[in-house]
Design an enzyme around this catalytic site. Structure first.
Site, mmCIF file in Angstrom:
data_model
loop_
_atom_site.group_PDB
_atom_site.id
_atom_site.type_symbol
_atom_site.label_atom_id
_atom_site.label_comp_id
_atom_site.label_asym_id
_atom_site.label_seq_id
_atom_site.Cartn_x
_atom_site.Cartn_y
_atom_site.Cartn_z
ATOM 1 N N SER A 24 8.421 -11.855 -9.134
ATOM 2 C CA SER A 24 7.025 -12.358 -8.616
ATOM 3 C C SER A 24 6.703 -13.800 -9.492
ATOM 4 O O SER A 24 7.450 -13.968 -10.531
ATOM 5 C CB SER A 24 6.283 -11.284 -9.240
ATOM 6 O OG SER A 24 4.739 -11.846 -9.195
ATOM 7 N N TYR A 83 2.859 -4.953 -14.951
ATOM 8 C CA TYR A 83 3.440 -5.606 -13.938
ATOM 9 C C TYR A 83 4.086 -7.098 -14.224
ATOM 10 O O TYR A 83 5.332 -7.135 -14.029
ATOM 11 C CB TYR A 83 2.393 -6.023 -12.883
ATOM 12 C CG TYR A 83 3.129 -6.413 -11.447
ATOM 13 C CD1 TYR A 83 3.648 -5.708 -10.569
ATOM 14 C CD2 TYR A 83 2.895 -7.806 -11.089
ATOM 15 C CE1 TYR A 83 4.231 -6.259 -9.421
ATOM 16 C CE2 TYR A 83 3.460 -8.244 -9.928
ATOM 17 C CZ TYR A 83 3.930 -7.459 -8.859
ATOM 18 O OH TYR A 83 4.640 -7.809 -7.927
HETATM 19 N N1 NAD Z 1 2.466 -8.745 -2.057
HETATM 20 C C1 NAD Z 1 2.569 -9.724 -3.095
HETATM 21 O O1 NAD Z 1 1.748 -10.436 -3.149
HETATM 22 C C2 NAD Z 1 3.650 -9.839 -4.044
HETATM 23 C C3 NAD Z 1 3.574 -10.894 -4.693
HETATM 24 C C4 NAD Z 1 4.946 -11.098 -5.297
HETATM 25 C C5 NAD Z 1 5.910 -10.159 -5.696
HETATM 26 N N2 NAD Z 1 5.819 -9.151 -4.838
HETATM 27 C C6 NAD Z 1 6.984 -8.167 -4.988
HETATM 28 O O2 NAD Z 1 7.467 -8.175 -3.821
HETATM 29 C C7 NAD Z 1 8.101 -6.958 -3.555
HETATM 30 C C8 NAD Z 1 7.856 -6.283 -1.970
HETATM 31 O O3 NAD Z 1 6.418 -6.089 -2.019
HETATM 32 P P1 NAD Z 1 5.505 -6.221 -0.601
HETATM 33 O O4 NAD Z 1 4.648 -7.198 -0.871
HETATM 34 O O5 NAD Z 1 6.356 -6.097 0.710
HETATM 35 O O6 NAD Z 1 4.791 -4.964 -0.831
HETATM 36 P P2 NAD Z 1 4.764 -3.425 0.045
HETATM 37 O O7 NAD Z 1 3.998 -2.547 -0.846
HETATM 38 O O8 NAD Z 1 4.214 -3.627 1.482
HETATM 39 O O9 NAD Z 1 6.349 -2.972 0.050
HETATM 40 C C9 NAD Z 1 6.996 -2.469 -1.033
HETATM 41 C C10 NAD Z 1 7.903 -1.352 -0.436
HETATM 42 O O10 NAD Z 1 8.560 -0.853 -1.390
HETATM 43 C C11 NAD Z 1 8.569 0.692 -1.288
HETATM 44 N N3 NAD Z 1 8.756 1.517 -2.375
HETATM 45 C C12 NAD Z 1 7.766 1.432 -3.661
HETATM 46 N N4 NAD Z 1 8.203 2.253 -4.391
HETATM 47 C C13 NAD Z 1 9.383 2.654 -4.204
HETATM 48 C C14 NAD Z 1 10.298 3.580 -4.673
HETATM 49 N N5 NAD Z 1 10.387 4.200 -5.860
HETATM 50 N N6 NAD Z 1 11.657 3.596 -4.090
HETATM 51 C C15 NAD Z 1 11.837 2.953 -3.016
HETATM 52 N N7 NAD Z 1 10.992 2.283 -2.056
HETATM 53 C C16 NAD Z 1 9.848 2.123 -2.702
HETATM 54 C C17 NAD Z 1 7.379 1.079 -0.410
HETATM 55 O O11 NAD Z 1 7.073 2.278 0.416
HETATM 56 C C18 NAD Z 1 7.158 -0.284 0.356
HETATM 57 O O12 NAD Z 1 7.616 -0.116 1.835
HETATM 58 C C19 NAD Z 1 7.740 -6.184 -4.636
HETATM 59 O O13 NAD Z 1 8.788 -6.022 -5.497
HETATM 60 C C20 NAD Z 1 6.603 -6.895 -5.111
HETATM 61 O O14 NAD Z 1 6.323 -6.280 -6.581
HETATM 62 C C21 NAD Z 1 4.715 -9.103 -3.876
#
Ligand code: NAD
Length: 270
Positions: A154, A167
């Site tokens: 991130s 985080y």
């Molecule tokens: N959305 C943002 O603004 C953002 C920004 C920077 C980084 N990220 C990172 O990107 C990645 C994807 O996030 P996203 O935005 O698609 O969010 P999201 O919540 O839509 O997707 C995350 C997925 O991970 C799954 N998950 C969570 N915990 C889990 C576990 N213990 N075992 C298996 N699956 C699990 C969830 O069920 C979900 O489907 C994450 O690592 C997040 O930290 C997101």
């Protein structure tokens, strides 16, 4: 011919959001997809949890691209479960070429309202879950003679994200893991890079996530704009992250390893 023709990609957090975008994009480039998602309650997050219907929809979208999807409900905290899925994938597809450690959670909280459980859950999923993913899959990439591993960090893993000490700590750990795995796995022609999105339009922004972020920002408003984009566009679409991950998975980036690629509209330098 796609850039990932007949490759096999193992993706965590594949049910929705960025994980789904990676699966569909890589399938379009010719890869078969192996994936896992908790598809159920996530500890303490203020946004909606993914469901088994979401997981089924990702499978259908991959199949609509003409590729096979072997997707399972499971938890990245369960190393044995991740290893079992990797072994099944090798039986079914003959090997693994690409790994995307994408599953993660995000719980906004000021430093003085953060709890030991928030810290522990975030570390267990965002750090140990990523380590588990690499440990379960890298031996198969070694057997294959090479591959590409992409760890999803991130902007919080390069600069920081205010009101989320846990985080920020977890995503910096992913940055360090990227370099450390890249160094040792280079011997096996396995590349390891991290991707650092800023804000992304995924379901992580659903439920009361935006209200929680706004509430925490009230505790010290001067920090609130520190992750602002330099562009008119303030957040990425999931597909815009998937474009970069597909590039890192492909041979187009074949001399890139231990790199940390940021997609945040310049926010890290703002
Ligand atoms: N959305 C943002 O603004 C953002 C920004 C920077 C980084 N990220 C990172 O990107 C990645 C994807 O996030 P996203 O935005 O698609 O969010 P999201 O919540 O839509 O997707 C995350 C997925 O991970 C799954 N998950 C969570 N915990 C889990 C576990 N213990 N075992 C298996 N699956 C699990 C969830 O069920 C979900 O489907 C994450 O690592 C997040 O930290 C997101």
């Amino acid at each position: 011919m796609g850039r990932l023709e007949n490759k096999v990609a193992y993706i965590t957090g594949v049910a929705r959001g960025q994980g789904r975008a990676h699966a569909v994009r890589m399938a379009r480039e010719g890869a078969d997809i192996v994936g896992i998602d908790i598809a159920g309650d996530m500890p303490g997050v203020p946004y909606d949890s993914a469901t088994t219907d979401d997981l089924a929809e990702t499978k259908a979208l991959v199949e609509a691209e003409g590729r096979t999807a072997h997707l399972r409900q499971g938890d990245v905290r369960d190393l044995d479960g991740l290893k079992a899925l990797a072994a099944q994938a090798v039986d079914q597809f003959g090997g693994l070429d690409i790994v995307v450690a994408n599953a993660g959670i995000c719980i906004p909280a000021t430093w003085d309202e953060s709890t030991p459980k928030m810290f522990q859950d975030t570390m267990d999923i965002n750090v140990t879950g990523v380590w588990n993913t690499v440990m379960a899959t890298a031996p198969h990439l070694v057997s294959r003679g090479g591959g590409s591993i992409v760890l999803i960090s991130s902007s919080a893993g390069k600069k920081m994200q205010p009101f989320m000490v846990h985080y920020t700590a977890s995503k910096h750990a992913v940055t360090g893991m990227t370099r450390a795995f890249a160094a040792e796995l280079g011997k096996h022609s396995i590349r390891v890079n991290s991707v650092h999105p800023g804000a992304v339009m995924s379901p992580m922004g659903s439920g009361s996530m935006r209200e929680r972020i706004a509430q925490t920002a009230e505790s010290y408003p001067r920090l609130a704009p520190m992750n602002s984009s330099m562009l008119q566009q303030w957040a990425a679409e999931c597909d815009e992250i998937a474009n970069v991950v597909a590039f890192l998975a492909s041979d187009e980036s074949k001399f890139m390893t231990a790199e940390h690629v940021t997609i945040d509209g310049g926010a890290q330098y703002f």
